[in-house]
Design a protein around this motif. Structure first.
Motif, PDB file in Angstrom:
ATOM      1  N   CYS A 148       0.849  -1.208   0.000  1.00 26.26           N
ATOM      2  CA  CYS A 148       0.000   0.000   0.000  1.00 26.26           C
ATOM      3  C   CYS A 148       0.877   1.249   0.000  1.00 26.26           C
ATOM      4  O   CYS A 148       0.645   2.203  -0.750  1.00 26.26           O
ATOM      5  N   LYS A 149       1.865   1.239   0.874  1.00 26.44           N
ATOM      6  CA  LYS A 149       2.755   2.399   1.023  1.00 26.44           C
ATOM      7  C   LYS A 149       3.497   2.684  -0.287  1.00 26.44           C
ATOM      8  O   LYS A 149       3.555   3.825  -0.751  1.00 26.44           O
ATOM      9  N   ALA A 150       4.046   1.608  -0.875  1.00 20.90           N
ATOM     10  CA  ALA A 150       4.829   1.798  -2.105  1.00 20.90           C
ATOM     11  C   ALA A 150       3.946   2.238  -3.270  1.00 20.90           C
ATOM     12  O   ALA A 150       4.401   2.946  -4.172  1.00 20.90           O
ATOM     13  N   ALA A 151       2.680   1.823  -3.244  1.00 20.89           N
ATOM     14  CA  ALA A 151       1.772   2.155  -4.357  1.00 20.89           C
ATOM     15  C   ALA A 151       1.169   3.542  -4.213  1.00 20.89           C
ATOM     16  O   ALA A 151       0.603   4.071  -5.181  1.00 20.89           O
ATOM     17  N   LEU A 152       1.256   4.118  -3.027  1.00 18.95           N
ATOM     18  CA  LEU A 152       0.537   5.370  -2.765  1.00 18.95           C
ATOM     19  C   LEU A 152       0.787   6.479  -3.794  1.00 18.95           C
ATOM     20  O   LEU A 152      -0.185   7.069  -4.290  1.00 18.95           O
ATOM     21  N   PRO A 153       2.034   6.767  -4.163  1.00 18.14           N
ATOM     22  CA  PRO A 153       2.231   7.859  -5.135  1.00 18.14           C
ATOM     23  C   PRO A 153       1.503   7.604  -6.459  1.00 18.14           C
ATOM     24  O   PRO A 153       0.847   8.498  -6.994  1.00 18.14           O
ATOM     25  N   LEU A 154       1.611   6.363  -6.970  1.00 19.05           N
ATOM     26  CA  LEU A 154       0.951   6.053  -8.246  1.00 19.05           C
ATOM     27  C   LEU A 154      -0.564   6.038  -8.095  1.00 19.05           C
ATOM     28  O   LEU A 154      -1.289   6.545  -8.955  1.00 19.05           O
ATOM     29  N   LEU A 155      -1.057   5.465  -6.996  1.00 18.16           N
ATOM     30  CA  LEU A 155      -2.513   5.410  -6.801  1.00 18.16           C
ATOM     31  C   LEU A 155      -3.093   6.805  -6.628  1.00 18.16           C
ATOM     32  O   LEU A 155      -4.200   7.088  -7.087  1.00 18.16           O
ATOM     33  N   SER A 156      -2.353   7.683  -5.961  1.00 15.33           N
ATOM     34  CA  SER A 156      -2.824   9.069  -5.770  1.00 15.33           C
ATOM     35  C   SER A 156      -2.984   9.750  -7.114  1.00 15.33           C
ATOM     36  O   SER A 156      -3.964  10.445  -7.366  1.00 15.33           O
ATOM     37  N   VAL A 212     -10.031   5.767   5.486  1.00  9.90           N
ATOM     38  CA  VAL A 212     -10.284   7.096   6.064  1.00  9.90           C
ATOM     39  C   VAL A 212      -9.144   8.057   5.710  1.00  9.90           C
ATOM     40  O   VAL A 212      -9.381   9.192   5.282  1.00  9.90           O
ATOM     41  N   GLU A 213      -7.907   7.584   5.859  1.00 13.23           N
ATOM     42  CA  GLU A 213      -6.772   8.492   5.621  1.00 13.23           C
ATOM     43  C   GLU A 213      -6.603   8.844   4.142  1.00 13.23           C
ATOM     44  O   GLU A 213      -6.209   9.950   3.811  1.00 13.23           O
ATOM     45  N   TRP A 214      -6.859   7.869   3.260  1.00  8.67           N
ATOM     46  CA  TRP A 214      -6.554   8.093   1.840  1.00  8.67           C
ATOM     47  C   TRP A 214      -7.790   8.408   0.997  1.00  8.67           C
ATOM     48  O   TRP A 214      -7.678   8.719  -0.191  1.00  8.67           O
ATOM     49  N   GLY A 215      -8.971   8.356   1.623  1.00  6.88           N
ATOM     50  CA  GLY A 215     -10.192   8.730   0.896  1.00  6.88           C
ATOM     51  C   GLY A 215     -10.110  10.130   0.297  1.00  6.88           C
ATOM     52  O   GLY A 215     -10.466  10.331  -0.872  1.00  6.88           O
TER      53      GLY A 215
END
Ligand code: HXC
Length: 258
Positions: free
Chosen positions: A127-135, A175-178
C-alpha cells in the motif's frame, strides 16, 4: 463467461501480489479479461510467468515481477517496473499470504512473525509503495482478508491475528486516503477450491464434513472471488470504501466448526 462487460476495467493498470497462484492468479486473469493491464508479483518467477503467459494467451497484457512483499525495497522496485511499463497504477490487490496449521503453544515467535510479516506487513508495504501512483490515478486497493478472526479459529493464531490487522488497515487507510480519491476495500474469502489455503489447511478426509458445515453446501471457486474483485476495482463501486465483502457461502455465520 462473465456477467460484467469485457471493457469494465479498460484503461486501468492493476498489480496483484501473490498473483502466481490460487486466488491471486484468478484475480489477475479476471481483471485482465475485463480490460485491465495486469502486473503480478510474488516470490517465484516461474509461477508469475505462468500467470502472465495465461493472460497473454487470451490477448491480455501482463507483467511478471518477482518481489517478496516482506522486502519494501523489492516492492518499490515492482512499482518502478510498472511505472516504466505503463506509466500508471490504478488498482492494487494484496493477495500474498502465508499460512500453516500450528497450535499456538508450539508456534515459534518466528513462525508467528513470518505470517504477520507476509500478510499484514506485506500488505502495508505494498500500500505504502503504491501510494504515489494510486494518488495520481485516483485508484483503489483491494485487500484479501479472511473470516478466521470473526470467532476463534484453532491452529490459526498467526493468520487470524494478521488478517484482523488487515481489516484494521483497510478501514484506517480508507479514512486516511479517501480524501486523495483512493478507495480501500477488502474481500474475506471462505474455503475456496484450488488454493494453497485448502491444500495446506484442510486434510482431504475432512472435506465432506467441511462442506456440510457451509450453508451453501460447497466450497467456493476462485472465480467467485475474482468476479467480486472486478466489481470492487471498477467504477460500479465508486462510492464503496472501507468495506469488507465476505464471500464464504455463509460459513462464518455457523461458527465455522466442522
Ligand atoms: C509450525 C512452521 C510451519 C509449520 C513454518 N513454520 N511452517 N511452524 N508449523 N507447518 C515456522 C518455521 O519453523 C520458522 O520458524 C518460521 O515459520 C518461518 O518458516 P520458513 O519456512 O523459514 O519461512 P518461509 O520460507 O518464508 O515460508 C513462509 C511460510 C510458508 C508462511 C512458512 O508456508 C509459505 O511460504 N507460504 C506461502 C504460501 C501459503 O502459505 N499460502 C497459503 C495462504 S492460505 P523458526 O522458529 O523455526 O525459525 C491463507 C488462507 C487464510 O492465507 C484463510 C483460510 C480460510
Amino acid at each position: 463467461m462473465s456477467i460484467f462487460r469485457a471493457d469494465a476495467l479498460q484503461g486501468l493498470v492493476a498489480l496483484v501480489t501473490g498473483g502466481g497462484s490460487g486466488i491471486g492468479a484468478a484475480i489477475a486473469a479476471t481483471l485482465a479479461e475485463h480490460g485491465a493491464r495486469v502486473a503480478v508479483c510474488g516470490r517465484t518467477q516461474a509461477k508469475l510467468d505462468a500467470t502472465a503467459e495465461a493472460i497473454a494467451a487470451t490477448g491480455g497484457e501482463a507483467l511478471a515481477v518477482a518481489a517478496d512483499v516482506r522486502k519494501p525495497e523489492q516492492v518499490e522496485a515492482a512499482m518502478q517496473a510498472i511505472e516504466a511499463r505503463w506509466g500508471r497504477l490504478d488498482v492494487l490487490v494484496n493477495s500474498a499470504a502465508g499460512n500453516f496449521l500450528c497450535p499456538a503453544a508450539s508456534l515459534s515467535p518466528n513462525g508467528f512473525g513470518t505470517v504477520v510479516d507476509i500478510d499484514l506487513k506485506g500488505t502495508f508495504n505494498a500500500c505504502k509503495a503504491a501510494l504515489p501512483l494510486l494518488s495520481r490515478a485516483g485508484g483503489s486497493i483491494l485487500n484479501i482478508s479472511a473470516t478466521l478472526h470473526y470467532g476463534g479459529t484453532p491452529l490459526q493464531v498467526h493468520a487470524a491475528s494478521a488478517k484482523a490487522g488487515i481489516d484494521a488497515l483497510t478501514r484506517t487507510l480508507a479514512v486516511e486516503w479517501g480524501p486523495a480519491g483512493i478507495r480501500v476495500n477488502a474481500i474475506a474469502p471462505g474455503p475456496i477450491d484450488n488454493t494453497e489455503g485448502i491444500t495446506r489447511l484442510l486434510p482431504p478426509e475432512l472435506r465432506t464434513r467441511a462442506e456440510r458445515a457451509i450453508p451453501l453446501r460447497r466450497f467456493g471457486q476462485p472465480r467467485e472471488i475474482a468476479e467480486a474483485a472486478v466489481f470492487l476495482a471498477s467504477s460500479a463501486s465508486a462510492y464503496t470504501t472501507g468495506a469488507t465483502l465476505v464471500i464464504d457461502g455463509g460459513h462464518w455465520l455457523t461458527g465455522m466448526g466442522l
